[in-house]
Design an enzyme around this catalytic site. Structure first.
Site, short mmCIF file in Angstrom:
data_model
loop_
_atom_site.label_atom_id
_atom_site.label_comp_id
_atom_site.label_asym_id
_atom_site.label_seq_id
_atom_site.Cartn_x
_atom_site.Cartn_y
_atom_site.Cartn_z
N ARG A 28 0.85 -1.19 0.00
CA ARG A 28 0.00 0.00 0.00
C ARG A 28 0.89 1.24 0.00
O ARG A 28 1.89 1.29 0.72
CB ARG A 28 -0.89 0.03 1.25
CG ARG A 28 -1.72 -1.23 1.43
CD ARG A 28 -2.93 -1.24 0.53
NE ARG A 28 -3.53 -2.57 0.51
CZ ARG A 28 -4.42 -2.97 -0.39
NH1 ARG A 28 -4.81 -2.15 -1.35
NH2 ARG A 28 -4.92 -4.18 -0.35
N GLY A 38 10.42 15.44 -16.74
CA GLY A 38 11.32 15.31 -17.89
C GLY A 38 12.44 16.31 -17.60
O GLY A 38 12.21 17.33 -16.95
N GLY A 236 26.29 12.58 -7.21
CA GLY A 236 25.40 12.20 -6.12
C GLY A 236 25.80 12.89 -4.83
O GLY A 236 26.14 14.08 -4.81
N ASP A 266 18.90 17.78 -12.56
CA ASP A 266 18.29 18.86 -13.35
C ASP A 266 18.36 20.17 -12.56
O ASP A 266 18.61 21.24 -13.13
CB ASP A 266 16.82 18.54 -13.68
CG ASP A 266 16.67 17.13 -14.22
OD1 ASP A 266 17.63 16.63 -14.85
OD2 ASP A 266 15.61 16.51 -14.00
O1 LIG Z 1 13.90 8.89 -19.39
P1 LIG Z 1 14.75 10.14 -19.31
O2 LIG Z 1 14.31 11.17 -20.30
O3 LIG Z 1 16.21 9.86 -19.35
O4 LIG Z 1 14.53 10.76 -17.86
C1 LIG Z 1 13.26 11.20 -17.48
C2 LIG Z 1 13.26 11.52 -16.01
O5 LIG Z 1 13.66 10.40 -15.22
O6 LIG Z 1 14.22 12.57 -15.78
C3 LIG Z 1 13.76 13.44 -14.79
C4 LIG Z 1 14.72 13.45 -13.65
O7 LIG Z 1 15.99 13.83 -14.07
C5 LIG Z 1 12.37 13.01 -14.42
O8 LIG Z 1 11.53 14.12 -14.32
C6 LIG Z 1 11.94 12.09 -15.52
O9 LIG Z 1 11.03 11.10 -15.12
#
Ligand SMILES: O=P(O)(O)OC[C@@]1(O)O[C@H](CO)[C@@H](O)[C@@H]1O
Length: 323
Positions: A28, A38, A236, A266
């Protein structure tokens, strides 16, 4: 103004588990959250959070939940209709900060849609200081897509072309070297994979790269020698390394309680760009990148921090000497 291109955006669903993930069992969820994500979208979201001007270029139909999320959070975007629903990626988080992520392939883009997406990118990029080309490519899109994007931008804007940052993985990241990006932002996994794909001397495993920033800097330096403007390698919890033609630096952050590392890379890139456009030097850019990454890791799901949620004073930057 910073433009981001996310060819394969995703609605990020984060499912919080109350205990460790048990493979093969029914568990759960304690909580669920959903964010428009993305990699490029996350960079735009982080820039908006700090009051910077940005536009996220992406595929997506009016009414797609991902675009609706961007409207709600007031992230400016330019979307190319593709007549398909965008993907959802799922993250399972366990107490203690372990995350498991499952990313879908995403909707296939036709050749015509790829061309339209590049046109939309060029239309949106006039006067931009940076264009960020980020994330995986959806099915049907060749690995050379980011190189084509860089070439189109330089052909359109000449000496006034925006600087190009690439944050991708695998074949698209390797192919992007042909577009001589101004900045690459790999993590340890991506840097190790890239080294193997383009035939650099073996830098070691991702774990070895995180344990030895000098190894990461050596691999990054080979990329700079091959024509990349700068490499920001995020490691990291071990911080990040920045290598430019002028030097190499390591930045580490005071320990934090990691909640979700999704989107931390990001956010690091957004912090770097934010510092760059405010005129910071290499050390200042790296410091803000690491401050942003650490702040993102201490927030749930794909949540991105604003600059006032980061603590650059908790970051130690040291110069790395050439070996
Ligand atoms: O599949 P990709 O395009 O390599 O990565 C996409 C992703 O993992 O990257 C972001 C985190 O860096 C998330 O928002 C998203 O889900």
């Amino acid at each position: 103004m910073i433009v981001t291109l996310t060819a394969n955006p995703s609605l990020d669903r984060t499912v919080e588990l109350g205990g460790p993930l048990l493979r093969g069992e029914v568990q759960r969820a304690v909580a669920v959250r959903q964010e428009s994500g993305g990699k490029g979208v996350n960079v735009s979201r982080a820039l908006v959070a700090s009051g910077l001007e940005t536009v996220a270029v992406l595929p997506g139909d009016p009414g797609d939940p991902l675009l609706a999320g961007l409207e709600t959070t007031k992230v400016p975007f330019a979307a190319l209709p593709i007549d398909q629903t965008l993907r959802s990626n799922v993250t399972l988080t366990e107490p203690g900060g372990v995350t498991t992520k499952v990313n879908e392939p995403g909707p296939e883009l036709t050749l015509d849609q790829q061309e339209q997406l590049l046109k939309l990118l060029v239309e949106q990029s006039g006067g931009a200081s940076w264009v960020v080309l980020a994330g995986s490519l959806p099915p049907g899109v060749p690995a050379s897509f980011y190189t084509s994007a860089a070439e189109r931008l330089r052909a359109e804007f000449g000496p006034a072309a925006p600087k190009i940052a690439v944050d991708s993985s695998g074949a698209p990241l390797a192919a992007s070297l042909g577009g001589r990006p101004d900045l690459l932002k790999p993590n340890a996994d991506e840097l190790a994979e890239l080294a193997a794909l383009v035939g650099l001397p073996d830098p070691g495993t991702p774990a070895e790269l995180e344990a030895s920033p000098e190894r990461a800097a050596t691999a990054a330096r080979s990329l700079v020698d091959a024509g990349v403007g700068a490499v920001l390698a995020t490691l990291g919890a071990k911080g990040a390394v920045l290598v430019t033609a002028d030097g190499a630096w390591l930045a580490t952050h005071a320990p934090i309680r990691a909640v979700s590392t999704v989107g931390a890379g990001d956010s690091s890139l957004a912090g770097y760009l934010l510092a760059d456009i405010s005129g910071a030097d290499a050390e200042g850019r790296l410091r803000q990148a690491v401050a942003h990454g650490a702040a993102a890791a201490s927030l749930p799901g794909s949540t991105v921090p604003a600059v006032n949620q980061t603590d650059p004073s908790a970051v130690t930057v040291t110069a790395l000497t050439k070996d």
